[in-house]
Design an enzyme around this catalytic site. Structure first.
Site, PDB file in Angstrom:
ATOM      1  N   ARG A 159       0.856  -1.178   0.000  1.00 52.81           N
ATOM      2  CA  ARG A 159       0.000   0.000   0.000  1.00 52.81           C
ATOM      3  C   ARG A 159       0.896   1.234   0.000  1.00 52.81           C
ATOM      4  O   ARG A 159       2.068   1.160   0.396  1.00 52.81           O
ATOM      5  CB  ARG A 159      -0.889   0.018   1.240  1.00 52.81           C
ATOM      6  CG  ARG A 159      -1.814  -1.193   1.382  1.00 52.81           C
ATOM      7  CD  ARG A 159      -2.595  -1.120   2.692  1.00 52.81           C
ATOM      8  NE  ARG A 159      -3.537  -2.229   2.816  1.00 52.81           N
ATOM      9  CZ  ARG A 159      -3.271  -3.379   3.425  1.00 52.81           C
ATOM     10  NH1 ARG A 159      -2.067  -3.578   3.965  1.00 52.81           N
ATOM     11  NH2 ARG A 159      -4.179  -4.334   3.505  1.00 52.81           N
ATOM     12  N   LYS A 182      -2.491  -2.858   7.788  1.00 51.84           N
ATOM     13  CA  LYS A 182      -3.725  -2.436   8.457  1.00 51.84           C
ATOM     14  C   LYS A 182      -3.990  -3.272   9.702  1.00 51.84           C
ATOM     15  O   LYS A 182      -3.768  -4.473   9.717  1.00 51.84           O
ATOM     16  CB  LYS A 182      -4.912  -2.571   7.493  1.00 51.84           C
ATOM     17  CG  LYS A 182      -4.974  -1.491   6.428  1.00 51.84           C
ATOM     18  CD  LYS A 182      -6.255  -1.629   5.628  1.00 51.84           C
ATOM     19  CE  LYS A 182      -6.402  -0.504   4.623  1.00 51.84           C
ATOM     20  NZ  LYS A 182      -7.664  -0.615   3.847  1.00 51.84           N
ATOM     21  N   HIS A 250      -2.792   2.829  -6.106  1.00 55.01           N
ATOM     22  CA  HIS A 250      -3.336   1.590  -5.543  1.00 55.01           C
ATOM     23  C   HIS A 250      -3.577   0.547  -6.631  1.00 55.01           C
ATOM     24  O   HIS A 250      -3.557  -0.664  -6.359  1.00 55.01           O
ATOM     25  CB  HIS A 250      -4.631   1.882  -4.786  1.00 55.01           C
ATOM     26  CG  HIS A 250      -4.971   0.845  -3.766  1.00 55.01           C
ATOM     27  ND1 HIS A 250      -4.164   0.576  -2.673  1.00 55.01           N
ATOM     28  CD2 HIS A 250      -6.017  -0.012  -3.667  1.00 55.01           C
ATOM     29  CE1 HIS A 250      -4.706  -0.392  -1.945  1.00 55.01           C
ATOM     30  NE2 HIS A 250      -5.835  -0.771  -2.541  1.00 55.01           N
ATOM     31  N   ARG A 253      -0.831  -1.936  -6.910  1.00 49.01           N
ATOM     32  CA  ARG A 253      -0.943  -3.053  -5.956  1.00 49.01           C
ATOM     33  C   ARG A 253      -1.940  -4.084  -6.478  1.00 49.01           C
ATOM     34  O   ARG A 253      -1.695  -5.296  -6.394  1.00 49.01           O
ATOM     35  CB  ARG A 253      -1.362  -2.496  -4.601  1.00 49.01           C
ATOM     36  CG  ARG A 253      -1.740  -3.532  -3.539  1.00 49.01           C
ATOM     37  CD  ARG A 253      -2.004  -2.791  -2.232  1.00 49.01           C
ATOM     38  NE  ARG A 253      -2.917  -3.504  -1.342  1.00 49.01           N
ATOM     39  CZ  ARG A 253      -2.552  -4.400  -0.436  1.00 49.01           C
ATOM     40  NH1 ARG A 253      -1.278  -4.736  -0.325  1.00 49.01           N
ATOM     41  NH2 ARG A 253      -3.440  -4.965   0.355  1.00 49.01           N
ATOM     42  N   HIS A 276      -4.179  -9.221   3.459  1.00 49.17           N
ATOM     43  CA  HIS A 276      -5.629  -9.217   3.641  1.00 49.17           C
ATOM     44  C   HIS A 276      -5.991 -10.067   4.851  1.00 49.17           C
ATOM     45  O   HIS A 276      -5.524 -11.197   4.988  1.00 49.17           O
ATOM     46  CB  HIS A 276      -6.336  -9.783   2.407  1.00 49.17           C
ATOM     47  CG  HIS A 276      -6.327  -8.853   1.243  1.00 49.17           C
ATOM     48  ND1 HIS A 276      -6.557  -9.269  -0.058  1.00 49.17           N
ATOM     49  CD2 HIS A 276      -6.132  -7.508   1.163  1.00 49.17           C
ATOM     50  CE1 HIS A 276      -6.501  -8.230  -0.873  1.00 49.17           C
ATOM     51  NE2 HIS A 276      -6.240  -7.158  -0.159  1.00 49.17           N
ATOM     52  N   TYR A 285      -9.941 -10.860  -6.800  1.00 53.77           N
ATOM     53  CA  TYR A 285      -9.019 -10.936  -7.938  1.00 53.77           C
ATOM     54  C   TYR A 285      -9.344 -12.114  -8.845  1.00 53.77           C
ATOM     55  O   TYR A 285      -9.041 -12.084 -10.032  1.00 53.77           O
ATOM     56  CB  TYR A 285      -7.577 -11.016  -7.441  1.00 53.77           C
ATOM     57  CG  TYR A 285      -7.151  -9.765  -6.738  1.00 53.77           C
ATOM     58  CD1 TYR A 285      -6.829  -8.615  -7.457  1.00 53.77           C
ATOM     59  CD2 TYR A 285      -7.120  -9.688  -5.355  1.00 53.77           C
ATOM     60  CE1 TYR A 285      -6.473  -7.447  -6.814  1.00 53.77           C
ATOM     61  CE2 TYR A 285      -6.771  -8.524  -4.703  1.00 53.77           C
ATOM     62  CZ  TYR A 285      -6.445  -7.415  -5.434  1.00 53.77           C
ATOM     63  OH  TYR A 285      -6.108  -6.249  -4.802  1.00 53.77           O
TER      64      TYR A 285
END
Length: 304
Positions: A159, A182, A250, A253, A276, A285
């Site tokens: 990110r 995150k 982004h 990524r 994730h 994806y």
């Protein structure tokens, strides 16, 4: 426009979320904004500031009025669903701390919306971006910096915040980086040679001292590089290359993940590389890949 008791409850809720879930400042700000908007509406809806007792007695009609007001105000279904999620999280916390019955709030259904799929660049477009981004600056070191940042996004799937969070202590780049993403989730990301070479070139040209405790990527005045600058240089690059507006930092990524999947990468491994928390996020994806496969099929199949 909200009561002191409600304001205090929001502050305590945000402190609780920050302490236990290690959420980012941006997430805290989003929660705060959503809750203040909700409580402000209830103040106007009820005609006076609502203390905790009235707030804990909200009914289905109150929630419907809020949802209707938000929709009439032009809030997109996706944004309203996020706001409702913030309100529900707050009321779960209230139920635990104050013993209220949050049924009316928790039973409120989020509006339906079409989930947005990631919009990656093609492999050729991603390569063109990396080769073109340096020409947006007249200073060699700034161009080298921009190549290094974009290569970290595409080559390592970082990110923007993660790439710009690197410090002098992270260089020279090792074969694998330990990244804190995150929610404080930690992962190990392999570093490709192209990323190591790009960062090494930037370091050689950078006029600022890169000590271990300072940011690796700098702005022209030596301060930490602002994410908006990366967004700006990507905008200039995509305009030069004629790429769509979806070609953002982004998107690099997203492209990293999609191209790995296309090359036969394991979905669970890609989840780990991206950081994730849920596999369902990474599974988006597979839909991108399937959509692209059908597009090629429809264009090339002799009977299509």
């Amino acid at each position: 426009m909200i009561s002191a008791a409600a304001s205090d409850a929001v502050a305590r809720f945000l402190a609780h979320k920050s302490a236990l879930q290690a959420i980012s400042e941006n997430t805290v700000t989003a929660y705060q904004t959503d809750l203040i908007e909700f409580l402000t509406f209830m103040t106007l809806h009820k005609g006076e500031p609502q203390g905790l007792a009235p707030l804990m007695e909200l009914g289905v009609p109150d929630m419907r009025s809020w949802m209707a007001s938000a929709r009439s105000g032009g809030i997109a279904p996706r944004s309203l669903a996020r706001k409702l999620s913030s309100v529900k999280s707050f009321y779960r916390w209230l139920a635990d701390k104050e013993g209220c019955d949050p049924t009316a709030v928790l039973a409120t259904r989020a509006p339906k919306f079409q989930a947005k799929l990631p919009r990656p660049l093609s492999e050729d477009a991603a390569k063109d971006v990396i080769e073109t981004v340096e020409f947006q600056s007249q200073e060699d070191w700034v161009g080298a910096r921009d190549i290094a940042v974009v290569t970290m996004l595409y080559g390592c799937g970082l990110r923007i915040s993660e790439a710009l969070g690197l410090t002098g202590a992270d260089v020279p780049l090792p074969n694998a980086l330990r990244i804190v993403g995150k929610g404080g989730k930690e992962r190990v990301v392999p570093v490709i040679d192209a990323a190591r070479d790009a960062v090494a070139r930037y370091i050689r040209l950078c006029p600022h001292t890169l000590s271990e405790d300072l940011p690796l990527f700098r702005g022209v005045r030596g301060r930490a590089l602002n994410p908006r600058q990366v967004q700006k240089v990507m905008q200039q690059t995509r305009q030069q290359l004629g790429l769509p507006a979806s070609a953002t930092p982004h998107a690099m990524r997203h492209s990293f993940a999609t191209h790995l999947l296309s090359a036969g990468g394991d979905l669970r491994a890609i989840q780990e590389l991206l950081g994730h928390a849920s596999l369902s996020t990474t599974q988006a994806y597979t839909q991108v890949d399937a959509a692209r496969l059908m597009e090629v099929y429809n264009k090339t199949h002799p009977k299509a």
